[in-house]
Design an enzyme around this catalytic site. Structure first.
Site: not given
Ligand SMILES: CCCCCCCCCCCCCC(=O)CSCCNC(=O)CCNC(=O)[C@H](O)C(C)(C)COP(=O)(O)OP(=O)(O)OC[C@H]1O[C@@H](n2cnc3c(N)ncnc32)[C@H](O)[C@@H]1OP(=O)(O)O
Ligand SMILES: CN(C)Cc1n[nH]c2ccc(-c3ccc(F)cc3OCCn3ccnc3)cc12
Length: 392
Positions: A140-143, A153-154, A176, A392
């Site tokens: 979680n909290f990938l940012c 970087l991700a 998620t 969360l």
């Molecule tokens: C056995 C243990 C295993 C542990 C590990 C399990 C796995 C855990 C996985 C993590 C679970 C986290 C869960 C979680 O925290 C809850 S989901 C919330 C994720 N965070 C955010 O949305 C915050 C705002 N966004 C950012 O900070 C950036 O956009 C992030 C960092 C999201 C991507 O940075 P970026 O600068 O926008 O992108 P690049 O660095 O250039 O990289 C692009 C690549 O990253 C893939 N990507 C994009 N968003 C993703 C996401 N949410 N999960 C997984 N992958 C994601 C994308 O598909 C592409 O790969 P592809 O080319 O294959 O498609």
């Molecule tokens: C779960 N946890 C991993 C955080 C997380 N990551 N990515 C998300 C995408 C949707 C929701 C979500 C889950 C339940 C819900 F009722 C509303 C939601 O998002 C509304 C849109 N939004 C985003 C920010 N402020 C409002 C959570 C998440």
């Protein structure tokens, strides 16, 4: 996800889109564990200006840095009107469950300025998948800071947390995301129940319904001042054993669910002000604990409004109904949330939530939440009602 290339995710032990529908592939781990001696001992390489930092969440200063990175760079809604604003107390709660590893609280900082520019976390969890208990990392909290996006970087962050999880002899993970990746085990809809409709309309979260006035809208969402269920009260420490029994029994019906013991229940479900609220129904006659409901506190920053800066949101967590109808139990949860000055009560259509959403005047949200398992294949996509896990 149909034509899209996933250059990183195609290299990972996750369900691949090309394999969808291939029911010959067995359910369970995709790759076997690696001998610990063969797990990469050193961290992955970062671009030269950056270095890894293991974040000490107990440190007030480090916790503030994490809080600020997330408050300015974490998840926004599709219209970029709101951004999650996880509090420091919430982060300490979320990241220090029983058995947690400090090494799984991973930061990236600029070598010169020491500025925190990226973050990813894991916490250990026992997850039951059908009849198997699997030890997983909940990631979680990938940012990544807004200024460092789309530099790949991700994938490095993900490989590093994977490496550190492997070093603890754990080979599966759950996570998620609002984005579609290879390959969701289920896709949930989120729903919102207005508690403070005037503010929600003011800030653009909701719109006044057609042929609706503001006063009519306020009336529509009005709730009683007091809860209605006899024996409905706040959870207390002495309730942990009974709540654990109640929850474990109830969760058996779901395909994927946490395998909570008393220590987990104490950590995740004992009330913590401005973090998590939990209530139960103690039968006035028998003093048996028959029902349970809980919600967590996750505000969102309001990005474009003059009048308000914070949206106070409650998120449905774990609920159990064995005697009190779920509808009535959740209505009491709404009543308490309103009294605690929440603006909105959010819920996913997981577990048995489908049964109360429309009836209690929830409206559908504008996006989806996808659930994923890492290195664990399910033969079939699940229905949200088969999922008993809330991250969360
Ligand atoms: C056995 C243990 C295993 C542990 C590990 C399990 C796995 C855990 C996985 C993590 C679970 C986290 C869960 C979680 O925290 C809850 S989901 C919330 C994720 N965070 C955010 O949305 C915050 C705002 N966004 C950012 O900070 C950036 O956009 C992030 C960092 C999201 C991507 O940075 P970026 O600068 O926008 O992108 P690049 O660095 O250039 O990289 C692009 C690549 O990253 C893939 N990507 C994009 N968003 C993703 C996401 N949410 N999960 C997984 N992958 C994601 C994308 O598909 C592409 O790969 P592809 O080319 O294959 O498609
Ligand atoms: C779960 N946890 C991993 C955080 C997380 N990551 N990515 C998300 C995408 C949707 C929701 C979500 C889950 C339940 C819900 F009722 C509303 C939601 O998002 C509304 C849109 N939004 C985003 C920010 N402020 C409002 C959570 C998440």
């Amino acid at each position: 996800s149909l034509a899209k290339r996933h250059r990183f995710w195609e290299t990972q032990p996750v369900g691949q889109f090309k394999d969808l529908g291939d029911t010959t592939l067995p359910e369970g781990p995709i790759e076997p564990p690696t001998p610990l001696s063969e797990v990469k001992q050193d961290p992955y390489n970062l671009p030269s200006p950056y270095e890894w930092i293991t974040c000490d969440i107990d440190s007030e200063e480090v916790c503030s840095e994490i809080y600020n990175l997330l408050a300015n760079n974490y998840v926004e809604d599709d219209e970029n009107m709101f951004r999650f604003n996880y509090s420091k107390e919430f982060l300490r709660w979320a990241l220090r469950p029983p058995g947690y590893f400090k090494s799984w609280h991973i930061g990236v900082r600029v070598k010169t300025s020491k500025k925190l520019v990226a973050f990813i976390t894991g916490v250990p969890a026992r997850i039951r998948v059908r009849d198997e208990i699997v030890i997983m990392a909940e990631v979680n909290f990938l940012c990544v800071h807004k200024k460092l996006r789309t530099k790949r970087l991700a994938p490095v962050m993900i490989k590093e947390v994977t490496r550190r999880v492997h070093l603890e002899n754990i080979w599966q993970a759950s996570y998620t995301a609002g984005v579609v990746l290879p390959t969701p085990i289920t896709t949930c809809q989120y729903w919102h129940r207005s508690l403070n409709p005037k503010k929600l309309i003011d800030v653009g979260f909701s719109r006044l319904g057609a042929r609706m006035t503001m006063s009519r809208t306020i009336k529509l969402y009005k709730l009683p001042d007091q809860t209605v269920t006899p024996g409905f009260r706040k959870m207390e420490p002495h309730d942990v054993p009974a709540v654990t029994r109640l929850l474990r029994d109830y969760m058996k019906q779901f395909v994927v669910a946490p395998d909570f013991d008393e220590d987990d229940v104490e950590h995740w479900l004992m009330p913590k002000e401005d973090v998590v609220d939990s209530f139960l129904v103690e039968s006035p006659e028998t003093h048996e604990i028959t029902d349970f409901c809980s919600f967590y506190t996750l505000p969102s920053s309001i990005l474009g409004s003059q009048n308000h800066s914070i949206l106070k949101a409650a998120y449905s967590y774990y609920n159990v109904s064995t005697k009190t109808p779920l509808l009535q139990l959740m209505n009491d949860a709404l009543i308490v949330a309103k009294k605690k000055d929440f603006d909105v009560f959010n819920a996913l259509d997981v577990m048995q939530n489908e049964g109360f959403l429309k009836e209690l005047k929830f409206g559908p949200g504008d996006g989806k939440l996808h659930y994923y398992l890492y290195n664990y294949r399910l033969k079939h996509v699940l229905r949200p009602s088969e999922l008993g896990l809330v991250l969360l």
